[in-house]
Scaffold this active site. Structure first.
Site, PDB file in Angstrom:
ATOM      1  N   GLY A  58       0.841  -1.196   0.000  1.00 36.83           N
ATOM      2  CA  GLY A  58       0.000   0.000   0.000  1.00 36.83           C
ATOM      3  C   GLY A  58       0.870   1.237   0.000  1.00 36.83           C
ATOM      4  CD  GLN A 109       3.534   5.766   2.835  1.00 40.08           C
ATOM      5  OE1 GLN A 109       2.566   5.230   2.323  1.00 40.08           O
ATOM      6  NE2 GLN A 109       4.475   5.072   3.471  1.00 40.08           N
ATOM      7  CB  CYS A 155       5.182   2.286   7.755  1.00 43.22           C
ATOM      8  SG  CYS A 155       4.718   3.789   6.884  1.00 43.22           S
ATOM      9  CG  LEU A 156       6.733   1.055   1.758  1.00 46.45           C
ATOM     10  CD1 LEU A 156       6.120   1.340   0.394  1.00 46.45           C
ATOM     11  CD2 LEU A 156       7.870   0.044   1.642  1.00 46.45           C
ATOM     12  CG  HIS A 191      -0.659   1.332   7.354  1.00 43.46           C
ATOM     13  ND1 HIS A 191       0.299   0.837   8.216  1.00 43.46           N
ATOM     14  CD2 HIS A 191       0.018   2.124   6.483  1.00 43.46           C
ATOM     15  CE1 HIS A 191       1.487   1.324   7.884  1.00 43.46           C
ATOM     16  NE2 HIS A 191       1.346   2.115   6.828  1.00 43.46           N
ATOM     17  CD  GLU A 192      -1.330   2.509   2.826  1.00 49.35           C
ATOM     18  OE1 GLU A 192      -0.823   3.630   2.966  1.00 49.35           O
ATOM     19  OE2 GLU A 192      -0.673   1.458   2.852  1.00 49.35           O
ATOM     20  CG  HIS A 234       0.310   6.896   5.700  1.00 49.88           C
ATOM     21  ND1 HIS A 234       1.459   7.358   6.310  1.00 49.88           N
ATOM     22  CD2 HIS A 234       0.534   5.568   5.469  1.00 49.88           C
ATOM     23  CE1 HIS A 234       2.328   6.351   6.437  1.00 49.88           C
ATOM     24  NE2 HIS A 234       1.791   5.253   5.939  1.00 49.88           N
TER      25      HIS A 234
HETATM   26  O1  GNR Z   1       4.001  -2.512   2.580  1.00 49.82           O
HETATM   27  C1  GNR Z   1       3.343  -2.368   3.610  1.00 49.82           C
HETATM   28  N1  GNR Z   1       3.011  -3.474   4.339  1.00 49.82           N
HETATM   29  C2  GNR Z   1       2.114  -3.439   5.400  1.00 49.82           C
HETATM   30  C3  GNR Z   1       2.063  -4.546   6.232  1.00 49.82           C
HETATM   31  C4  GNR Z   1       1.171  -4.588   7.285  1.00 49.82           C
HETATM   32  C5  GNR Z   1       0.319  -3.521   7.502  1.00 49.82           C
HETATM   33  C6  GNR Z   1       0.381  -2.402   6.694  1.00 49.82           C
HETATM   34  C7  GNR Z   1       1.260  -2.355   5.641  1.00 49.82           C
HETATM   35  S1  GNR Z   1       1.304  -0.973   4.601  1.00 49.82           S
HETATM   36  C8  GNR Z   1       2.974  -1.012   4.068  1.00 49.82           C
HETATM   37  C9  GNR Z   1       3.239   0.061   3.036  1.00 49.82           C
HETATM   38  C10 GNR Z   1       3.030   1.426   3.645  1.00 49.82           C
HETATM   39  O2  GNR Z   1       3.804   1.988   4.372  1.00 49.82           O
HETATM   40  N2  GNR Z   1       1.891   2.021   3.377  1.00 49.82           N
HETATM   41  O3  GNR Z   1       1.620   3.226   3.914  1.00 49.82           O
HETATM   42 NI    NI Z   2       2.706   3.326   5.775  1.00 50.79          NI
END
Ligand code: GNR
Ligand code: NI
Length: 173
Positions: free
Chosen positions: A46, A51, A94-95, A136-137, A140
């Site tokens: 995601g 980001q 999270c990236l 999660h997104e 953000h």
């Molecule tokens: O790549 C991602 N893996 C992930 C694993 C578990 C819960 C959420 C994520 S999102 C993350 C990519 C990211 O930072 N998205 O904002």
């Molecule tokens: Ni993230």
């Protein structure tokens, strides 16, 4: 289409609240394409526009495994319209917080309303990893990171570690 540099903790842009998308312009389509390129390159499941430094309410998700066909979904202005009382736990990453992983508890099932790239309203029910990833997104888009769901002790330790790394990168550069 292009792979963009990722915004990394403790960059203050990650705390910004992103602006809604109005109409789907060529700029928005180009943004979504860049986000997918960047997400696949990372690789991640995601990505939120902030980001890559763009404060617009756009997220991309693809849960397909590496040996499966791509299944990209682009969500514009996503909103949670319902969430289950039942919670689920996933180890999140999270990236923008590379190589840091912790378990987070969130609603196990959510309904999400959004606009697609054709400007059409959509609603989906998500469970499992998709439910976690969408939440999660959307976090953000509101300047919230998964570490904001951890204890203050864990969060502060994490931020400190990344602040130190950023300083070291600055010194090296
Ligand atoms: O790549 C991602 N893996 C992930 C694993 C578990 C819960 C959420 C994520 S999102 C993350 C990519 C990211 O930072 N998205 O904002
Ligand atoms: Ni993230």
């Amino acid at each position: 289409m292009a792979i963009k540099p990722l915004v990394i903790l403790p960059d203050p842009r990650l705390k910004q609240v992103s602006e809604p998308v109005g109409v789907v312009t060529p700029d928005i389509r180009a943004l979504a394409a860049d986000m997918l390129d960047t997400m696949y390159d990372a690789p991640g499941i995601g990505l939120a526009a902030i980001q890559i430094g763009v404060a617009k309410r756009v997220i991309t998700i693809d849960l397909a495994k590496q040996d499966e066909d791509k299944n990209p979904i682009v969500f514009l202005n996503p909103e949670i319209t319902w969430e289950s009382d039942e919670l689920g736990i996933y180890e999140e990453g999270c990236l923008s917080i590379p190589e840091y992983y912790e378990e987070v508890e969130r609603p196990a099932v959510v309904k999400v309303r959004y606009m697609d790239l054709d400007g059409k309203a959509q609603e989906i029910e998500a469970s499992g990893l998709l439910a976690t990833c969408i939440q999660h997104e959307i976090d953000h888009l509101d300047g919230v990171l998964f570490i904001d769901h951890l204890s203050k002790l864990k969060r502060d330790r994490c931020i400190k570690k990344f602040a130190k790394q950023a300083k070291e990168r600055e010194r090296g550069a």
